[in-house]
Design a protein around this motif. Structure first.
Motif, PDB file in Angstrom:
ATOM      1  N   UNK A  97       0.821  -1.213   0.000  1.00  0.00           N
ATOM      2  CA  UNK A  97       0.000   0.000   0.000  1.00  0.00           C
ATOM      3  C   UNK A  97       0.858   1.268   0.000  1.00  0.00           C
ATOM      4  N   UNK A  98       1.989   1.235   0.718  1.00  0.00           N
ATOM      5  CA  UNK A  98       2.838   2.420   0.825  1.00  0.00           C
ATOM      6  C   UNK A  98       4.045   2.387  -0.116  1.00  0.00           C
ATOM      7  N   UNK A  99       4.124   1.349  -0.918  1.00  0.00           N
ATOM      8  CA  UNK A  99       5.254   1.185  -1.838  1.00  0.00           C
ATOM      9  C   UNK A  99       5.506   2.426  -2.704  1.00  0.00           C
ATOM     10  N   UNK A 100       4.486   2.958  -3.383  1.00  0.00           N
ATOM     11  CA  UNK A 100       4.759   4.123  -4.242  1.00  0.00           C
ATOM     12  C   UNK A 100       5.078   5.396  -3.457  1.00  0.00           C
ATOM     13  N   UNK A 101       4.436   5.570  -2.305  1.00  0.00           N
ATOM     14  CA  UNK A 101       4.631   6.789  -1.514  1.00  0.00           C
ATOM     15  C   UNK A 101       6.031   6.833  -0.909  1.00  0.00           C
ATOM     16  N   UNK A 102       6.484   5.689  -0.406  1.00  0.00           N
ATOM     17  CA  UNK A 102       7.813   5.624   0.219  1.00  0.00           C
ATOM     18  C   UNK A 102       8.896   5.233  -0.773  1.00  0.00           C
ATOM     19  N   UNK A 103       8.520   5.071  -2.041  1.00  0.00           N
ATOM     20  CA  UNK A 103       9.450   4.686  -3.101  1.00  0.00           C
ATOM     21  C   UNK A 103      10.185   3.395  -2.746  1.00  0.00           C
ATOM     22  N   UNK A 104       9.405   2.389  -2.332  1.00  0.00           N
ATOM     23  CA  UNK A 104       9.966   1.087  -1.975  1.00  0.00           C
ATOM     24  C   UNK A 104       9.980   0.190  -3.209  1.00  0.00           C
ATOM     25  N   UNK A 105      11.121  -0.378  -3.481  1.00  0.00           N
ATOM     26  CA  UNK A 105      11.217  -1.361  -4.558  1.00  0.00           C
ATOM     27  C   UNK A 105      10.678  -2.701  -4.056  1.00  0.00           C
ATOM     28  N   UNK A 106      10.493  -3.640  -4.979  1.00  0.00           N
ATOM     29  CA  UNK A 106      10.026  -4.979  -4.581  1.00  0.00           C
ATOM     30  C   UNK A 106      11.010  -5.627  -3.608  1.00  0.00           C
ATOM     31  N   UNK A 107      12.295  -5.404  -3.817  1.00  0.00           N
ATOM     32  CA  UNK A 107      13.283  -6.002  -2.911  1.00  0.00           C
ATOM     33  C   UNK A 107      13.211  -5.365  -1.521  1.00  0.00           C
ATOM     34  N   UNK A 108      12.900  -4.082  -1.448  1.00  0.00           N
ATOM     35  CA  UNK A 108      12.759  -3.430  -0.142  1.00  0.00           C
ATOM     36  C   UNK A 108      11.485  -3.884   0.568  1.00  0.00           C
ATOM     37  N   UNK A 109      10.437  -4.130  -0.192  1.00  0.00           N
ATOM     38  CA  UNK A 109       9.221  -4.698   0.398  1.00  0.00           C
ATOM     39  C   UNK A 109       9.541  -6.076   0.966  1.00  0.00           C
ATOM     40  N   UNK A 110      10.320  -6.864   0.218  1.00  0.00           N
ATOM     41  CA  UNK A 110      10.723  -8.191   0.704  1.00  0.00           C
ATOM     42  C   UNK A 110      11.533  -8.066   1.993  1.00  0.00           C
ATOM     43  N   UNK A 111      12.396  -7.064   2.084  1.00  0.00           N
ATOM     44  CA  UNK A 111      13.177  -6.840   3.304  1.00  0.00           C
ATOM     45  C   UNK A 111      12.250  -6.532   4.475  1.00  0.00           C
ATOM     46  N   UNK A 112      11.219  -5.719   4.239  1.00  0.00           N
ATOM     47  CA  UNK A 112      10.254  -5.399   5.293  1.00  0.00           C
ATOM     48  C   UNK A 112       9.551  -6.677   5.758  1.00  0.00           C
ATOM     49  N   UNK A 113       9.099  -7.486   4.810  1.00  0.00           N
ATOM     50  CA  UNK A 113       8.381  -8.715   5.153  1.00  0.00           C
ATOM     51  C   UNK A 113       9.292  -9.686   5.906  1.00  0.00           C
ATOM     52  N   UNK A 114      10.501  -9.870   5.416  1.00  0.00           N
ATOM     53  CA  UNK A 114      11.446 -10.776   6.087  1.00  0.00           C
ATOM     54  C   UNK A 114      11.825 -10.224   7.462  1.00  0.00           C
ATOM     55  N   UNK A 115      12.084  -8.930   7.529  1.00  0.00           N
ATOM     56  CA  UNK A 115      12.422  -8.306   8.811  1.00  0.00           C
ATOM     57  C   UNK A 115      11.302  -8.454   9.820  1.00  0.00           C
TER      58      UNK A 115
END
Length: 164
Positions: free
Chosen positions: A120-138
């Motif tokens: 949901x916040x990917x475009x606003x925070x300019x998160x790439x797919x790999x950064x989203x994966x880091x959030x999920x794994x973290x």
């Protein structure tokens, strides 16, 4: 603060504050979100552990955390809505599988709660797919580390205060 860490902080807080509140005040002021109603399979929609108190705590406090870490409050609210949506989805699925409230299923209890708000916040925070994966794994790692600690604290507080 780095957007990936900001996102992780919001997800951890939104998912953790209902648990923290339960540890602090026990079963006071708890009303199940599903009102105790049953789905067509005869099982609860969500279960007794999904409460208005927990939802309210996440929705009211996560925007405050967002401001404290340098984000607009609205992003905190969106993160909380996403995290709680993921939590409720996981609970709905677990009830369909016949699992009890608060019973854990590895990855089902972590992935939706972190992935939905991160997307949901990917475009606003300019998160790439790999950064989203880091959030999920973290989040998954943090949840797996903190869940046993919270369970131990809850058992200890139950003994001290006589909570259910």
């Amino acid at each position: 603060m780095i957007p990936t860490l900001q996102m992780l902080a919001l997800v951890v807080w939104a998912n953790g504050v209902p648990v923290l509140l339960r540890l602090l005040i026990g079963h006071r002021c708890v009303h199940p979100l599903d009102g105790g109603r049953l789905f067509r399979d005869g099982r609860p929609w969500l279960g007794a552990s999904k409460t208005w108190r927990g939802l309210g705590a996440a929705l009211l406090t996560t925007p405050l955390l967002a401001v404290l870490i340098g984000l607009p409050w609205l992003l905190g609210l969106i993160a909380a809505l996403g995290a709680m949506s993921g939590d409720l989805l996981a609970s709905f699925i677990k009830r369909r599988l016949g699992r009890q409230p608060s019973e854990s299923i590895l990855l089902l209890d972590q992935i939706p709660e972190a992935l939905i708000p991160a997307i949901m916040l990917m475009p606003v925070l300019d998160l790439s797919a790999s950064r989203v994966a880091i959030v999920v794994i973290g989040f998954t790692l943090i949840d797996l580390l903190l869940t046993p600690v919270a369970a131990r604290l809850r058992r200890m507080l139950k003994r001290i205060h006589g909570w259910r």
